[in-house]
Design a protein around this motif. Structure first.
Motif, PDB file in Angstrom:
ATOM      1  N   ILE A  84       0.823  -1.087   0.000  1.00 47.04           N
ATOM      2  CA  ILE A  84      -0.041  -0.176  -0.057  1.00 47.04           C
ATOM      3  C   ILE A  84       1.011   1.270  -0.023  1.00 47.04           C
ATOM      4  CG2 ILE A  84      -2.070   1.155   0.958  1.00 47.04           C
ATOM      5  CD1 ILE A  84      -2.504  -1.598   0.111  1.00 47.04           C
ATOM      6  N   LEU A  85       0.456   2.268  -0.753  1.00 45.95           N
ATOM      7  CA  LEU A  85       1.253   3.456  -1.027  1.00 45.95           C
ATOM      8  C   LEU A  85       0.361   4.726  -1.067  1.00 45.95           C
ATOM      9  CD1 LEU A  85       3.887   4.901  -1.829  1.00 45.95           C
ATOM     10  CD2 LEU A  85       3.225   4.587  -4.032  1.00 45.95           C
ATOM     11  N   GLY A  86       0.653   5.518   0.036  1.00 52.14           N
ATOM     12  CA  GLY A  86      -0.325   6.840  -0.125  1.00 52.14           C
ATOM     13  C   GLY A  86      -0.565   7.366   1.197  1.00 52.14           C
ATOM     14  N   LYS A  91       9.265  -5.137  -4.311  1.00 54.32           N
ATOM     15  CA  LYS A  91       8.964  -5.871  -5.959  1.00 54.32           C
ATOM     16  C   LYS A  91       7.545  -5.915  -6.334  1.00 54.32           C
ATOM     17  CE  LYS A  91      10.734 -10.135  -6.090  1.00 54.32           C
ATOM     18  NZ  LYS A  91      11.825 -10.095  -7.198  1.00 54.32           N
ATOM     19  N   LEU A  92       6.636  -5.581  -5.225  1.00 56.15           N
ATOM     20  CA  LEU A  92       5.208  -5.614  -5.685  1.00 56.15           C
ATOM     21  C   LEU A  92       5.056  -4.465  -6.521  1.00 56.15           C
ATOM     22  CD1 LEU A  92       3.518  -6.965  -2.211  1.00 56.15           C
ATOM     23  CD2 LEU A  92       3.428  -8.168  -4.727  1.00 56.15           C
ATOM     24  N   TRP A  93       5.521  -3.078  -5.965  1.00 55.42           N
ATOM     25  CA  TRP A  93       5.195  -1.922  -6.661  1.00 55.42           C
ATOM     26  C   TRP A  93       6.122  -1.842  -8.128  1.00 55.42           C
ATOM     27  CZ3 TRP A  93       1.442   0.835  -6.453  1.00 55.42           C
ATOM     28  CH2 TRP A  93       0.809   0.792  -5.376  1.00 55.42           C
ATOM     29  N   GLU A  94       7.217  -2.691  -8.232  1.00 57.80           N
ATOM     30  CA  GLU A  94       7.902  -2.690  -9.401  1.00 57.80           C
ATOM     31  C   GLU A  94       6.911  -3.350 -10.204  1.00 57.80           C
ATOM     32  OE1 GLU A  94      11.916  -4.596 -11.241  1.00 57.80           O
ATOM     33  OE2 GLU A  94      11.472  -4.894  -9.369  1.00 57.80           O
ATOM     34  N   ALA A  95       6.386  -4.449 -10.154  1.00 60.36           N
ATOM     35  CA  ALA A  95       5.256  -5.186 -10.764  1.00 60.36           C
ATOM     36  C   ALA A  95       4.231  -4.483 -11.133  1.00 60.36           C
ATOM     37  CB  ALA A  95       4.918  -6.505 -10.178  1.00 60.36           C
ATOM     38  N   SER A  96       3.897  -3.253 -10.237  1.00 58.11           N
ATOM     39  CA  SER A  96       2.633  -2.501 -10.612  1.00 58.11           C
ATOM     40  C   SER A  96       3.384  -1.202 -11.306  1.00 58.11           C
ATOM     41  CB  SER A  96       2.073  -2.202  -9.267  1.00 58.11           C
ATOM     42  OG  SER A  96       1.725  -3.301  -8.388  1.00 58.11           O
ATOM     43  N   GLY A  97       4.487  -0.998 -11.663  1.00 58.38           N
ATOM     44  CA  GLY A  97       4.762  -0.074 -12.447  1.00 58.38           C
ATOM     45  C   GLY A  97       5.711   1.129 -11.934  1.00 58.38           C
ATOM     46  N   VAL A  98       5.955   0.865 -10.650  1.00 62.17           N
ATOM     47  CA  VAL A  98       6.887   1.859 -10.043  1.00 62.17           C
ATOM     48  C   VAL A  98       8.370   1.212  -9.494  1.00 62.17           C
ATOM     49  CG1 VAL A  98       6.931   3.498  -7.780  1.00 62.17           C
ATOM     50  CG2 VAL A  98       4.539   2.728  -8.694  1.00 62.17           C
ATOM     51  N   LEU A 122      10.035   4.931  -6.178  1.00 59.81           N
ATOM     52  CA  LEU A 122       9.142   4.312  -4.919  1.00 59.81           C
ATOM     53  C   LEU A 122       9.804   5.245  -3.708  1.00 59.81           C
ATOM     54  CD1 LEU A 122       7.094   2.662  -3.856  1.00 59.81           C
ATOM     55  CD2 LEU A 122       8.643   0.948  -3.328  1.00 59.81           C
ATOM     56  N   ILE A 123      10.891   5.248  -3.596  1.00 60.75           N
ATOM     57  CA  ILE A 123      11.718   5.950  -2.541  1.00 60.75           C
ATOM     58  C   ILE A 123      11.600   7.451  -2.673  1.00 60.75           C
ATOM     59  CG2 ILE A 123      13.945   6.528  -1.498  1.00 60.75           C
ATOM     60  CD1 ILE A 123      15.059   3.784  -2.533  1.00 60.75           C
TER      61      ILE A 123
END
Length: 362
Positions: A231-233, A328-335, A340-341
């Motif tokens: 989760i991000l935000g 890795k989850l965000w990389e697979a989601s395009g970030v 991300l950092i």
């Protein structure tokens, strides 16, 4: 600070049993930081709780798995209400000023709200959950109570404090079933966690868990797949694609996570239906919001054979190496990792600016 870049205090190490994991995460973050925007200020915390600063940025020593803190560095302290000003303990002189702090600390005294409270007293922005979200996310008992009261699905469990009478193996067998899992209430990275199939294993598991914490949780065994969602935000959090952890041992232990690269398999995205992906994401976002989290977290759930989704736990400062699940989850989601950092740092600054604009008196 150079070329008007933002000074980012990378805070890592710590007093918890997850000290070494923090060093690995911090090393990866430091190497991936966008240095066109940010200037890293390294602050390492020893296992004894001393804050160390090295102007030469050589706090993390060693390569690969052999990482340690350079204990010859200068001891520093963060000054309350200073806006991020740190100073040397030995002579009281000012050291580097940090504009925002990225606490890469796992476990007690880092992920449980204590460090977040200190950073608030210092009036400096920081990445990740605030005091409340950090505290309830760290305590597995309090976390589960809040989730249960909010109507989110969880497995059966009981909490036990060190001064209380321990339930017998037979009582646990009746209430939760066997096997069961025994965990310290306030620790992560599978430290101190054991599966108990027999009475001897149960008693040993209680002893080990109480060696790490005064409160433990005993959980029912959930026969299901382990699905994780990042989760991000802040006010409007977003969920990544879910991933799945499968392992060769009888549970995802510390050894399987960090010492045996053949002890587990990761599937990103998880091999589940579109409907299940949406349900996992919705439950993960709701968990994040119900627990008053901000910035980032990883929500772990079980997908049972009957298709039920049960929340296992939230990690408010998940492992952050390049190969950790959260990035890795965000990389697979395009970030990508560096982006991300940067987004996390921006979220921490944005929250601080909003809070600073609130009235503090009538």
């Amino acid at each position: 600070m150079a070329n008007n870049r933002i000074n980012v205090g990378i805070l890592f190490g710590g007093k918890s049993a997850e000290h070494e994991i923090s060093l690995r995460s911090a090393k990866n973050v430091i190497e991936a930081l966008d240095t066109s925007r940010f200037y890293p200020v390294l602050i390492g915390i020893t296992k004894q709780g001393k804050w160390l600063y090295d102007e030469a940025s050589e706090l993390i020593l060693g390569e690969g798995e052999n990482l340690s803190l350079n204990i010859d560095s200068s001891e520093v302290a963060l000054v309350p209400n200073s806006g991020g000003q740190i100073h040397y303990v030995a002579n009281g002189k000012w050291a580097e000023k940090v504009d925002v702090v990225f606490p890469i600390l796992h476990g007690p005294m880092g992920e449980d709200g204590a460090t977040q409270g200190l950073l608030k007293l210092a009036n400096v922005p920081f990445v990740g959950c605030d005091v409340l979200g950090s505290a309830v996310g760290m305590d597995k008992d309090v976390m589960k109570r809040i989730l249960r009261d909010a109507g989110l699905p969880i497995g059966k469990y009981i909490a036990l404090r060190s001064h209380e009478v321990r339930p017998t193996f037979a009582e646990i067998s009746t209430e939760l079933g066997i096997p069961c899992f025994v965990k310290p209430a306030n620790l992560g990275s599978s430290v101190g966690i054991n599966r108990a199939d027999t009475e001897d294993e149960y008693n040993r598991a209680l002893d080990e868990a109480f060696a790490f914490d005064r409160k433990i949780v005993i959980e029912e065994f959930v026969d299901g797949r382990e699905i994780e969602c990042a989760i991000l935000g802040n006010e409007e959090p977003k969920a990544s694609v879910p991933g799945e952890i499968s392992f060769s041992a009888n549970f995802y232990s510390y050894e399987a996570k960090y010492l045996d690269d053949k002890g587990y398999r990761i599937d990103i995205p998880a091999k589940i239906t579109e409907e299940q992906i949406k349900e996992v994401q919705d439950i993960a976002v709701r968990t994040f919001q119900v627990l008053e989290c901000e910035g980032f977290s990883r929500v772990d759930v079980f997908l049972t054979k009957e298709g039920r989704i049960l929340v296992n736990e939230i990690n408010t400062i998940p492992g952050f190496t390049k190969i950790s699940m959260y990035p890795k989850l965000w990389e697979a989601s395009g970030v990508l990792y560096t982006d991300l950092i940067s987004q996390l740092i921006d979220l921490g600054i944005a929250r601080h600016e909003k809070v600073s604009g609130l009235r503090t008196s009538i």
